[in-house]
Motif scaffolding. Structure first.
Motif, PDB file in Angstrom:
ATOM      1  N   SER A  17       0.824  -1.212   0.000  1.00 58.78           N
ATOM      2  CA  SER A  17       0.000   0.000   0.000  1.00 58.78           C
ATOM      3  C   SER A  17       0.858   1.261   0.000  1.00 58.78           C
ATOM      4  O   SER A  17       0.462   2.290  -0.566  1.00 58.78           O
ATOM      5  CB  SER A  17      -0.927  -0.002   1.216  1.00 58.78           C
ATOM      6  OG  SER A  17      -0.181  -0.084   2.420  1.00 58.78           O
TER       7      SER A  17
ATOM      8  N   VAL B 113       1.763   2.918  -3.407  1.00 52.39           N
ATOM      9  CA  VAL B 113       0.785   3.717  -4.156  1.00 52.39           C
ATOM     10  C   VAL B 113       1.121   5.198  -4.047  1.00 52.39           C
ATOM     11  O   VAL B 113       1.154   5.925  -5.047  1.00 52.39           O
ATOM     12  CB  VAL B 113      -0.638   3.435  -3.644  1.00 52.39           C
ATOM     13  CG1 VAL B 113      -1.648   4.279  -4.410  1.00 52.39           C
ATOM     14  CG2 VAL B 113      -0.974   1.960  -3.767  1.00 52.39           C
ATOM     15  N   ASP B 114       1.378   5.666  -2.832  1.00 50.40           N
ATOM     16  CA  ASP B 114       1.739   7.074  -2.654  1.00 50.40           C
ATOM     17  C   ASP B 114       3.118   7.373  -3.219  1.00 50.40           C
ATOM     18  O   ASP B 114       3.381   8.516  -3.627  1.00 50.40           O
ATOM     19  CB  ASP B 114       1.703   7.448  -1.171  1.00 50.40           C
ATOM     20  CG  ASP B 114       0.284   7.527  -0.633  1.00 50.40           C
ATOM     21  OD1 ASP B 114      -0.653   7.486  -1.454  1.00 50.40           O
ATOM     22  OD2 ASP B 114       0.104   7.619   0.591  1.00 50.40           O
TER      23      ASP B 114
ATOM     24  N   ARG C 292      -3.678   7.120  -2.252  1.00 44.20           N
ATOM     25  CA  ARG C 292      -4.393   5.922  -1.819  1.00 44.20           C
ATOM     26  C   ARG C 292      -5.589   6.281  -0.940  1.00 44.20           C
ATOM     27  O   ARG C 292      -6.647   5.649  -1.008  1.00 44.20           O
ATOM     28  CB  ARG C 292      -3.468   4.972  -1.066  1.00 44.20           C
ATOM     29  CG  ARG C 292      -4.089   3.591  -0.851  1.00 44.20           C
ATOM     30  CD  ARG C 292      -3.190   2.657  -0.086  1.00 44.20           C
ATOM     31  NE  ARG C 292      -3.742   1.320  -0.061  1.00 44.20           N
ATOM     32  CZ  ARG C 292      -4.703   0.933   0.786  1.00 44.20           C
ATOM     33  NH1 ARG C 292      -5.213   1.799   1.654  1.00 44.20           N
ATOM     34  NH2 ARG C 292      -5.168  -0.307   0.755  1.00 44.20           N
ATOM     35  N   ASP C 293      -5.444   7.297  -0.114  1.00 45.90           N
ATOM     36  CA  ASP C 293      -6.562   7.722   0.726  1.00 45.90           C
ATOM     37  C   ASP C 293      -7.717   8.242  -0.107  1.00 45.90           C
ATOM     38  O   ASP C 293      -8.872   8.207   0.342  1.00 45.90           O
ATOM     39  CB  ASP C 293      -6.114   8.803   1.713  1.00 45.90           C
ATOM     40  CG  ASP C 293      -5.182   8.256   2.783  1.00 45.90           C
ATOM     41  OD1 ASP C 293      -5.220   7.036   3.027  1.00 45.90           O
ATOM     42  OD2 ASP C 293      -4.412   9.038   3.362  1.00 45.90           O
TER      43      ASP C 293
ATOM     44  N   LEU D 276      -6.571   2.382  -4.998  1.00 42.57           N
ATOM     45  CA  LEU D 276      -6.216   1.130  -4.327  1.00 42.57           C
ATOM     46  C   LEU D 276      -5.479   0.213  -5.295  1.00 42.57           C
ATOM     47  O   LEU D 276      -5.952  -0.886  -5.629  1.00 42.57           O
ATOM     48  CB  LEU D 276      -7.480   0.461  -3.780  1.00 42.57           C
ATOM     49  CG  LEU D 276      -8.339   1.331  -2.851  1.00 42.57           C
ATOM     50  CD1 LEU D 276      -9.579   0.583  -2.412  1.00 42.57           C
ATOM     51  CD2 LEU D 276      -7.528   1.779  -1.643  1.00 42.57           C
TER      52      LEU D 276
ATOM     53  N   ASP E 280      -2.893  -1.495  -4.768  1.00 38.02           N
ATOM     54  CA  ASP E 280      -2.449  -2.724  -4.102  1.00 38.02           C
ATOM     55  C   ASP E 280      -3.576  -3.745  -3.979  1.00 38.02           C
ATOM     56  O   ASP E 280      -3.330  -4.886  -3.578  1.00 38.02           O
ATOM     57  CB  ASP E 280      -1.894  -2.402  -2.715  1.00 38.02           C
ATOM     58  CG  ASP E 280      -2.879  -1.630  -1.864  1.00 38.02           C
ATOM     59  OD1 ASP E 280      -3.417  -0.622  -2.354  1.00 38.02           O
ATOM     60  OD2 ASP E 280      -3.120  -2.028  -0.712  1.00 38.02           O
TER      61      ASP E 280
ATOM     62  N   TYR F 125      -4.383   2.967 -12.002  1.00 37.74           N
ATOM     63  CA  TYR F 125      -4.842   4.260 -11.505  1.00 37.74           C
ATOM     64  C   TYR F 125      -3.909   5.330 -12.061  1.00 37.74           C
ATOM     65  O   TYR F 125      -2.683   5.175 -12.015  1.00 37.74           O
ATOM     66  CB  TYR F 125      -4.851   4.304  -9.980  1.00 37.74           C
ATOM     67  CG  TYR F 125      -5.927   3.443  -9.364  1.00 37.74           C
ATOM     68  CD1 TYR F 125      -7.191   3.956  -9.101  1.00 37.74           C
ATOM     69  CD2 TYR F 125      -5.683   2.106  -9.051  1.00 37.74           C
ATOM     70  CE1 TYR F 125      -8.185   3.166  -8.544  1.00 37.74           C
ATOM     71  CE2 TYR F 125      -6.664   1.314  -8.493  1.00 37.74           C
ATOM     72  CZ  TYR F 125      -7.913   1.855  -8.242  1.00 37.74           C
ATOM     73  OH  TYR F 125      -8.899   1.067  -7.685  1.00 37.74           O
TER      74      TYR F 125
END
Length: 472
Positions: free
Chosen positions: A406, A409-410, A418-419, A423, A425, A439
């Motif tokens: 996760s 992603v950032d 991600r927030d 997503l 991951d 994404y």
């Protein structure tokens, strides 16, 4: 010393123990029944008017048959219901793209609003911590509107005063599970208002065939797949740099080859050139005929090719200085796209330190100065950590395919991606389901976009290469 407080008078109360607190019974104000009735009646009228205003079709469908039934009996009510169904039904089957947005999705939005969101709104808000209970009163964000598309519900919410979008982004899993959706994405509509997207189904579950070759020569944006809302995924190549990150088998080749496929007419007419760096000797080698002598696999040859690209960039910059600020593709100055299949192999895993520094310097120069003169970089890698690629922030547009962790992603899409619902991951590792799903974080927008790249098969690549082999 006792102070006079609202409630019963304190005269006559005697405390024999100084430490004992004196408890006062608060005054009880009884509201007249007529006031309560007026308040509830006003709320009912306002609620009905709001429902008719926001959901005219759903309100008409519910109210009209009931009214006719009560006034004229069930026979006429049955006719009123049956005739529109008989007329609209065939039309909806024949022209679903016309009927569904105007009638079907509006009825669905009303039903989802009543049965899913309004019914569960208070418990979800309180349990997730987005609502507040202060002095016996609940303060909840306002549920303003629900609209439906073919694949998702879009919920408009007015935040509480003092809340931030990050408060909601940190609770996307609470919201998704609370309303029975597979995921949730948060975006800002305007100050104080958010859009919550709850998918009902996955429109990208099936692989996409290769996009047909463009009829006209163009340097972009080129169509490489489909976004989640059913629109073509148009990837900008000219005037930007693109970084693609994904685990093994995530579909990086789909993006690379779809981008190359979109430039084939421009390459054929001389408006674009592809300079390919293929240190793994597995991906880009299928299309050597497309690249001509602008193909390199050995690290030393890759460094030479990058240095040559820097020379082209600097020569153009010298000619354009004081004359033009933007590059216009032409046969004399074609758009040059440098495609690097595994950039980490050249910038981090290369054992020759001098060669590694030379390659990193050339890539940094291209990504900082190449956009204005028509030299772009499309790079792919598996590991997005900073010690693997130090220039990832020099790529304005970023694409995250399936990632292993996760935190990655950032690393790829930027802090907070991600927030906001990226997503990456959680993308399925099954090739049929998740390969090519990604994404996208564009330079012009912080909100991630979900899309799927078309799968370009080996046969498609051979057909593309055959076009140039015949001309050689």
């Amino acid at each position: 010393m006792l102070k006079k407080l609202p409630g019963d008078p304190v005269s006559g109360l005697v405390s024999t123990t100084p430490d004992t607190a004196v408890v006062f019974r608060p005054a009880i104000v009884q509201t007249p029944a007529i006031v309560t009735i007026v308040i509830f009646a006003a709320r009912l009228v306002i609620g009905l008017v709001r429902s008719f205003w926001r959901h005219p079709i759903a309100s008409a469908v519910a109210v009209t048959p009931s009214t006719i039934f009560s006034l004229y009996g069930w026979r006429l009510a049955l006719v009123v219901v049956a005739v529109p169904i008989a007329l609209v039904g065939p039309w909806a089957i024949t022209y679903p793209k016309v009927v569904l947005p105007w009638i079907g999705y509006r009825l669905l939005a009303w039903w989802r609003l009543v049965w899913i969101y309004r019914r569960h709104w208070q418990p979800v808000m309180v349990v997730s911590g987005l609502g507040r209970h202060i002095k016996g009163r609940d303060y909840l964000p306002r549920l303003l509107r629900v609209t439906c598309t073919s694949w998702a519900d879009v919920v408009t919410v007015k935040m509480l005063d003092g809340q931030a979008a990050k408060d909601w982004a940190d609770r996307i899993e609470h919201l998704a599970h609370g309303f029975g959706a597979p995921s949730c994405r948060v975006s800002v509509e305007r100050a104080g208002r958010l859009l919550l997207t709850f998918p009902r189904r996955d429109p990208l579950a099936e692989p996409l065939p290769a996009v047909p070759l463009p009829e006209a020569a163009t340097v972009g944006p080129v169509e490489i797949g489909q976004t989640e809302d059913g629109k073509p995924w148009l990837l900008k190549l000219h005037g930007t740099h693109v970084l693609v990150a994904g685990a093994t088998g995530a579909g990086k080749g789909s993006i690379l080859w779809s981008a190359i496929r979109g430039l084939i007419p421009a390459i054929w007419t001389g408006l674009a050139e592809i300079w390919a760096l293929d240190p793994k000797l597995m991906e880009l080698s299928f299309g050597r005929a497309i690249f001509g002598n602008r193909y390199a696999a050995d690290p030393a040859d890759c460094a030479d090719l990058l240095d040559e690209a820097v020379m082209v960039m600097q020569e153009r910059a010298g000619r354009f200085a004081g004359v033009q600020r933007d590059h216009v593709p032409s046969v004399q100055d074609p758009f040059v796209l440098v495609v690097v299949d595994e950039i980490a192999f050249l910038t981090a895993y290369q054992s020759d330190r001098a060669l590694r520094q030379r390659i990193s310097a050339a890539l940094a120069t291209l990504t900082t100065q190449g956009r204005a003169v028509g030299v772009g970089v499309l790079a792919a890698l598996q590991d997005p950590r900073k010690d693997v690629i130090t220039i990832r922030n020099l790529f304005p547009d970023k694409i995250a395919l399936r990632l292993d962790e996760s935190e990655q992603v950032d690393m790829v899409l930027g802090d907070g991606a991600r927030d906001r619902g990226a997503l990456a991951d959680h993308i399925s590792p099954v090739p049929h389901q998740g390969a090519g799903v990604a994404y996208i974080r564009l330079e012009s927008s912080p909100d991630p976009i979900r899309a799927r790249a078309a799968y370009v098969s080996d046969e498609d690549i051979r057909d593309m290469a055959a076009l140039f082999e015949e001309a050689m």
